[in-house]
Design a protein around this motif. Structure first.
Motif, PDB file in Angstrom:
ATOM      1  N   PRO A 233       1.648  -4.029 -12.530  1.00  7.60           N
ATOM      2  CA  PRO A 233       1.409  -2.787 -12.724  1.00  7.60           C
ATOM      3  C   PRO A 233      -0.128  -2.607 -12.457  1.00  7.60           C
ATOM      4  CG  PRO A 233       2.857  -3.164 -14.284  1.00  7.60           C
ATOM      5  CD  PRO A 233       2.526  -4.569 -13.763  1.00  7.60           C
ATOM      6  N   ALA A 234      -0.614  -1.844 -11.758  1.00 14.56           N
ATOM      7  CA  ALA A 234      -2.286  -1.401 -11.574  1.00 14.56           C
ATOM      8  C   ALA A 234      -2.907  -2.682 -10.956  1.00 14.56           C
ATOM      9  CB  ALA A 234      -2.931  -1.287 -12.856  1.00 14.56           C
ATOM     10  N   GLU A 238      -0.031  -3.675  -5.946  1.00 12.01           N
ATOM     11  CA  GLU A 238       0.501  -2.681  -6.194  1.00 12.01           C
ATOM     12  C   GLU A 238      -0.441  -1.490  -5.346  1.00 12.01           C
ATOM     13  OE1 GLU A 238       2.404  -0.359  -9.930  1.00 12.01           O
ATOM     14  OE2 GLU A 238       0.101   0.076  -9.894  1.00 12.01           O
ATOM     15  N   ARG A 239      -1.715  -1.522  -5.664  1.00 14.48           N
ATOM     16  CA  ARG A 239      -2.653  -0.807  -4.826  1.00 14.48           C
ATOM     17  C   ARG A 239      -2.204  -0.778  -3.262  1.00 14.48           C
ATOM     18  NH1 ARG A 239      -8.334   0.588  -5.121  1.00 14.48           N
ATOM     19  NH2 ARG A 239      -7.776   0.597  -7.599  1.00 14.48           N
ATOM     20  N   ASN A 242       1.391   0.794  -2.534  1.00 21.19           N
ATOM     21  CA  ASN A 242       1.159   2.078  -2.535  1.00 21.19           C
ATOM     22  C   ASN A 242       0.415   2.631  -1.253  1.00 21.19           C
ATOM     23  OD1 ASN A 242       2.412   2.376  -4.981  1.00 21.19           O
ATOM     24  ND2 ASN A 242       0.379   2.739  -6.222  1.00 21.19           N
TER      25      ASN A 242
END
Ligand SMILES: NC(=O)c1ccc[n+]([C@@H]2O[C@H](COP(=O)([O-])OP(=O)(O)OC[C@H]3O[C@@H](n4cnc5c(N)ncnc54)[C@H](OP(=O)(O)O)[C@@H]3O)[C@@H](O)[C@H]2O)c1
Length: 269
Positions: A233-234, A238-239, A242
């Motif tokens: 997460p974060a 993930e970036r 996304n």
């Protein structure tokens, strides 16, 4: 004694298949390869120890399996003269030609011919192929095993349930190597733009592709779960994910594979 296998066309794919089954212990003297090109025949004879001839009829007259490995555009001219032999002896016919349907083969060879249509892919040339197979109802269990044995010698070989699924196989694994190569190319370019030397961006990308496939193949969870586990997460992954999803990566793949599937049907009609 092992079945007598004849390859019509001794090019890239036939050489890989013959080389693959011989590497797995098949007796090369049971294999005959034909081609128009004497240099190709000499190369296969020397490297693999197989029998070779330019005479397709002679090569097929005692064959238990005939593997059709010529380009699709010459297939009709190549197989039509085999009609009598196939009708008299019913050898198993295995076609690896893209876009050649069972109906095409039945029209040339007769309705009673035992036929297997396969869709291999280019990594078969380095024994890492993925092939879908479909057999008509004339093929015996023993012949099915033999067809699978031949294609398994260069990688994964899976039966599909109907001939339509061969078009889906074409969209997924037949054309698939090019999709992964495009993704690799894009990653290498992006890595270079971020300051990595060419060879470093290239080697890291290739090893990551190989490692990810190995991880997925050996894992006991599916790829979606595996991806979740490597996406903190974060975090950085993930970036990136996304951004890919916001830009519609899944939709692009769905549309692209549908395009390949439709084109495969067009080419076969
Ligand atoms: N390569 C792949 O990754 C791949 C993937 C999926 C499916 N396939 C299918 O596999 C088949 C073979 O592909 P390939 O890449 O191995 O092609 P290839 O290297 O061109 O081999 C075909 C060989 O057949 C020979 N040939 C032509 N007419 C012949 C005849 N009348 N009798 C005997 N031999 C003859 C050709 O000789 P000339 O060159 O002198 O004409 C050539 O050496 C194709 O149908 C293709 O659709 C290939």
């Amino acid at each position: 004694m092992s079945a007598k296998i004849t390859f019509i066309g001794a090019g890239n794919m036939a050489s890989s298949l013959a080389g693959g089954i011989i590497a797995k212990g098949y007796d090369p003297t049971q294999i005959t390869m034909t081609d128009l090109n004497e240099d190709i025949l000499l190369s296969n004879r020397t490297k693999l120890g197989v029998n070779t001839t330019r005479d397709n009829i002679q090569a097929c007259s005692h064959a238990d399996v005939i593997v059709l490995a010529v380009k699709p555009q010459v297939m009709g001219d190549v197989v039509a003269p085999l009609h009598t032999i196939v009708e008299q002896r019913s050898p198993l016919i295995v076609s690896i030609a893209a876009g050649i349907t069972l109906a095409n083969l039945e029209a040339w060879l007769g309705k009673s011919a035992p036929l297997v249509r396969c869709m291999p892919n280019t990594p078969a040339l380095v024994q890492s192929g993925a092939t879908g197979l479909f057999a008509n109802t004339n093929v015996s269990d023993q012949q099915r095993d033999l067809a699978k044995q031949i294609l398994s010698a260069v990688g994964l070989a899976l039966w599909v349930e109907n001939e339509d699924q061969i078009d889906a196989v074409t969209a997924v694994s037949g054309s698939g190597p090019a999709y992964f190569l495009l993704v690799m190319e894009a990653m290498m370019n992006a890595g270079r733009d971020l300051g990595l030397p060419d060879d470093v961006a290239s080697q890291l990308t290739l090893q990551t592709a190989l490692g990810s496939a190995q991880l997925a193949i050996t894992s006991d969870v599916n790829v979606a779960e595996l991806r979740r586990r490597v996406t903190s997460p974060a975090g950085t992954t993930e970036r990136a994910i996304n951004i890919m999803q916001d830009k519609g990566l899944e939709e692009i793949f769905a549309a692209a594979l549908k395009g390949a599937y439709d084109r495969s049907k067009e080419l076969a009609s």
